[in-house]
Motif scaffolding. Structure first.
Motif, PDB file in Angstrom:
ATOM      1  N   VAL A 223       0.840  -1.192   0.000  1.00 29.39           N
ATOM      2  CA  VAL A 223       0.000   0.000   0.000  1.00 29.39           C
ATOM      3  C   VAL A 223       0.878   1.246   0.000  1.00 29.39           C
ATOM      4  N   ALA A 224       0.330   2.312  -0.562  1.00 30.51           N
ATOM      5  CA  ALA A 224       0.932   3.640  -0.459  1.00 30.51           C
ATOM      6  C   ALA A 224       0.117   4.411   0.573  1.00 30.51           C
ATOM      7  N   SER A 225       0.717   4.750   1.683  1.00 26.96           N
ATOM      8  CA  SER A 225      -0.022   5.327   2.803  1.00 26.96           C
ATOM      9  C   SER A 225      -0.538   6.729   2.512  1.00 26.96           C
ATOM     10  N   THR A 226      -1.690   7.046   3.098  1.00 28.53           N
ATOM     11  CA  THR A 226      -2.230   8.402   3.080  1.00 28.53           C
ATOM     12  C   THR A 226      -1.995   9.044   4.442  1.00 28.53           C
ATOM     13  N   ALA A 227      -2.263  10.336   4.527  1.00 25.11           N
ATOM     14  CA  ALA A 227      -2.099  11.037   5.801  1.00 25.11           C
ATOM     15  C   ALA A 227      -2.998  10.433   6.876  1.00 25.11           C
ATOM     16  N   GLU A 228      -4.212  10.053   6.483  1.00 23.90           N
ATOM     17  CA  GLU A 228      -5.146   9.470   7.448  1.00 23.90           C
ATOM     18  C   GLU A 228      -4.650   8.132   7.986  1.00 23.90           C
ATOM     19  N   ASP A 229      -3.911   7.392   7.158  1.00 18.06           N
ATOM     20  CA  ASP A 229      -3.341   6.116   7.613  1.00 18.06           C
ATOM     21  C   ASP A 229      -2.331   6.322   8.738  1.00 18.06           C
ATOM     22  N   ILE A 230      -1.635   7.444   8.717  1.00 17.27           N
ATOM     23  CA  ILE A 230      -0.593   7.721   9.711  1.00 17.27           C
ATOM     24  C   ILE A 230      -1.150   8.448  10.927  1.00 17.27           C
ATOM     25  N   ALA A 231      -2.180   9.257  10.725  1.00 18.69           N
ATOM     26  CA  ALA A 231      -2.697  10.110  11.800  1.00 18.69           C
ATOM     27  C   ALA A 231      -3.147   9.305  13.013  1.00 18.69           C
ATOM     28  N   GLY A 232      -3.771   8.153  12.772  1.00 17.18           N
ATOM     29  CA  GLY A 232      -4.252   7.359  13.905  1.00 17.18           C
ATOM     30  C   GLY A 232      -3.136   6.947  14.840  1.00 17.18           C
ATOM     31  N   ALA A 233      -1.989   6.575  14.268  1.00 16.47           N
ATOM     32  CA  ALA A 233      -0.847   6.175  15.093  1.00 16.47           C
ATOM     33  C   ALA A 233      -0.288   7.361  15.862  1.00 16.47           C
ATOM     34  N   ALA A 234      -0.195   8.514  15.192  1.00 15.52           N
ATOM     35  CA  ALA A 234       0.313   9.712  15.864  1.00 15.52           C
ATOM     36  C   ALA A 234      -0.602  10.105  17.018  1.00 15.52           C
ATOM     37  N   VAL A 235      -1.908  10.074  16.762  1.00 15.39           N
ATOM     38  CA  VAL A 235      -2.866  10.456  17.801  1.00 15.39           C
ATOM     39  C   VAL A 235      -2.854   9.444  18.946  1.00 15.39           C
ATOM     40  N   PHE A 236      -2.665   8.172  18.632  1.00 12.18           N
ATOM     41  CA  PHE A 236      -2.538   7.165  19.688  1.00 12.18           C
ATOM     42  C   PHE A 236      -1.443   7.542  20.675  1.00 12.18           C
ATOM     43  N   LEU A 237      -0.298   8.021  20.170  1.00 14.42           N
ATOM     44  CA  LEU A 237       0.817   8.345  21.054  1.00 14.42           C
ATOM     45  C   LEU A 237       0.531   9.540  21.958  1.00 14.42           C
ATOM     46  N   ALA A 238      -0.507  10.307  21.628  1.00 18.45           N
ATOM     47  CA  ALA A 238      -0.895  11.428  22.484  1.00 18.45           C
ATOM     48  C   ALA A 238      -2.103  11.096  23.350  1.00 18.45           C
ATOM     49  N   SER A 239      -2.663   9.922  23.182  1.00 14.73           N
ATOM     50  CA  SER A 239      -3.931   9.568  23.827  1.00 14.73           C
ATOM     51  C   SER A 239      -3.713   8.921  25.188  1.00 14.73           C
ATOM     52  N   PRO A 240      -4.774   8.849  25.994  1.00 13.19           N
ATOM     53  CA  PRO A 240      -4.670   8.149  27.275  1.00 13.19           C
ATOM     54  C   PRO A 240      -4.282   6.684  27.125  1.00 13.19           C
ATOM     55  N   ALA A 241      -4.552   6.087  25.964  1.00  9.18           N
ATOM     56  CA  ALA A 241      -4.203   4.682  25.760  1.00  9.18           C
ATOM     57  C   ALA A 241      -2.691   4.453  25.779  1.00  9.18           C
ATOM     58  N   SER A 242      -1.915   5.509  25.540  1.00  9.30           N
ATOM     59  CA  SER A 242      -0.449   5.371  25.533  1.00  9.30           C
ATOM     60  C   SER A 242       0.174   6.017  26.767  1.00  9.30           C
ATOM     61  N   ARG A 243      -0.590   6.116  27.835  1.00 12.18           N
ATOM     62  CA  ARG A 243      -0.146   6.867  29.021  1.00 12.18           C
ATOM     63  C   ARG A 243       1.122   6.300  29.662  1.00 12.18           C
ATOM     64  N   HIS A 244       1.467   5.045  29.367  1.00 11.33           N
ATOM     65  CA  HIS A 244       2.696   4.465  29.911  1.00 11.33           C
ATOM     66  C   HIS A 244       3.775   4.336  28.846  1.00 11.33           C
ATOM     67  N   ILE A 245       3.665   5.119  27.766  1.00  9.69           N
ATOM     68  CA  ILE A 245       4.652   5.075  26.696  1.00  9.69           C
ATOM     69  C   ILE A 245       5.363   6.415  26.613  1.00  9.69           C
ATOM     70  N   THR A 246       6.672   6.397  26.725  1.00 10.49           N
ATOM     71  CA  THR A 246       7.469   7.604  26.497  1.00 10.49           C
ATOM     72  C   THR A 246       8.837   7.179  25.967  1.00 10.49           C
ATOM     73  N   GLY A 247       9.432   8.026  25.140  1.00 12.77           N
ATOM     74  CA  GLY A 247      10.715   7.715  24.546  1.00 12.77           C
ATOM     75  C   GLY A 247      10.638   6.673  23.442  1.00 12.77           C
ATOM     76  N   GLU A 248       9.444   6.518  22.863  1.00 15.26           N
ATOM     77  CA  GLU A 248       9.251   5.508  21.823  1.00 15.26           C
ATOM     78  C   GLU A 248       9.244   6.162  20.440  1.00 15.26           C
ATOM     79  N   THR A 249       9.786   5.457  19.458  1.00 13.80           N
ATOM     80  CA  THR A 249       9.679   5.886  18.065  1.00 13.80           C
ATOM     81  C   THR A 249       8.933   4.790  17.316  1.00 13.80           C
ATOM     82  N   LEU A 250       7.738   5.101  16.882  1.00 19.32           N
ATOM     83  CA  LEU A 250       6.844   4.116  16.282  1.00 19.32           C
ATOM     84  C   LEU A 250       6.939   4.172  14.764  1.00 19.32           C
ATOM     85  N   LEU A 251       7.392   3.080  14.152  1.00 21.61           N
ATOM     86  CA  LEU A 251       7.468   2.994  12.700  1.00 21.61           C
ATOM     87  C   LEU A 251       6.072   2.745  12.139  1.00 21.61           C
ATOM     88  N   VAL A 252       5.623   3.645  11.278  1.00 21.80           N
ATOM     89  CA  VAL A 252       4.308   3.506  10.645  1.00 21.80           C
ATOM     90  C   VAL A 252       4.540   3.641   9.149  1.00 21.80           C
TER      91      VAL A 252
END
Length: 266
Positions: A223-252
């Motif tokens: 697949v060739a990714s769109t902005a919307e394909d990446i946005a969910g991952a970026a928003v996850f890293l700012a969400s309460p669901a990632s509250r125990h994640i810091t210093g991570e680099t997520l490959l998307v």
């Protein structure tokens, strides 16, 4: 389901006039953000469209023109969030490049290119965190910083050597800041591969089609990714669901890193 996990949040997004920044703005608004600060450097009309889309999701949007390479502009961007007394999420998405895809052509770039790219991609992100620090620490839960890095910073590929180097520096800075700013601020990065956005707006359409096809062929997911394909991952890293994640680099990157293929820009 993410639901309304950003309910009442104050969110600041740099480089939000188009592409990934716009997709992030719409996604956090959809999830209930109370205020979305939409930063742009030059594209006022496109930024206004981002604001319209944010407002259509029920959030308040504030437009702020500013170049993150300038510290005073970073202060101005953050000031737009100050009335809420908090910043729950800062997305350092503003970025630039110099297209010189033949990395072996060392004369295709110069010191000025490096300095321009670093001033936005690295220094700009640092200045935004510094400007926003007090408001990020004032958030009820630890404030979240999400840096838009790139697979180029991991693999040394991409649009040019200065670009790849700047994104590698941003990844290292993510680690430094995560260590330094805890426990009141989390700092992570998302590392996209190819994204089909206006980043390539000056490329002829036939070349763009070849690039999309090459991007898809180079990934296990085809697949060739769109902005919307990446946005969910970026928003996850700012969400309460990632509250125990810091210093991570997520490959998307749809798995681009698995094959070690590099995209041709020609």
């Amino acid at each position: 389901m993410s639901g309304r996990d950003f309910e009442g949040f104050t969110v600041v997004i740099t480089g939000a006039s188009t592409g990934l920044g716009r997709a992030i703005a719409v996604e956090v608004a959809r999830r209930g953000a109370g205020l979305v600060v939409v930063n742009y450097a030059r594209s006022a009309e496109e930024a206004q469209e981002t604001a319209r889309l944010v407002q259509a999701e029920g959030s308040k949007a504030v437009l702020v023109q500013g170049d993150v390479a300038k510290d005073e502009d970073c202060q101005k961007i953050v000031a737009a969030a100050a009335p809420t007394g908090r910043i729950d999420a800062l997305f350092n998405n503003a970025g630039m490049t110099k297209f010189a895809p033949n990395h072996a052509d060392l004369d295709a770039v110069n010191a000025e290119d490096f300095l321009k790219l670093y001033s936005v991609n690295v220094v700009g992100a640092f200045q935004m965190v510094r400007a926003a620090r007090a408001l990020l620490e004032a958030a009820p839960s630890p404030g979240a910083v999400v840096n838009t890095a790139s697979i180029a910073g991991v693999m040394g590929n991409g649009s040019s050597v200065p670009y790849a180097a700047s994104k590698g520096a941003m990844t290292t800075m993510t680690l430094s800041l995560a260590r330094a700013l805890g426990p009141r601020i989390r700092v992570n990065a998302v590392n996209p591969g190819f994204i089909d956005t206006p980043w390539f707006k000056n490329m002829p359409e036939d070349s763009m089609e070849r690039l999309r096809a090459g991007a898809a062929a180079a990934t296990p997911l085809k697949v060739a990714s769109t902005a919307e394909d990446i946005a969910g991952a970026a928003v996850f890293l700012a969400s309460p669901a990632s509250r125990h994640i810091t210093g991570e680099t997520l490959l998307v990157d749809a798995g681009l890193h698995l094959g070690g293929a590099s995209l041709s820009m020609r």
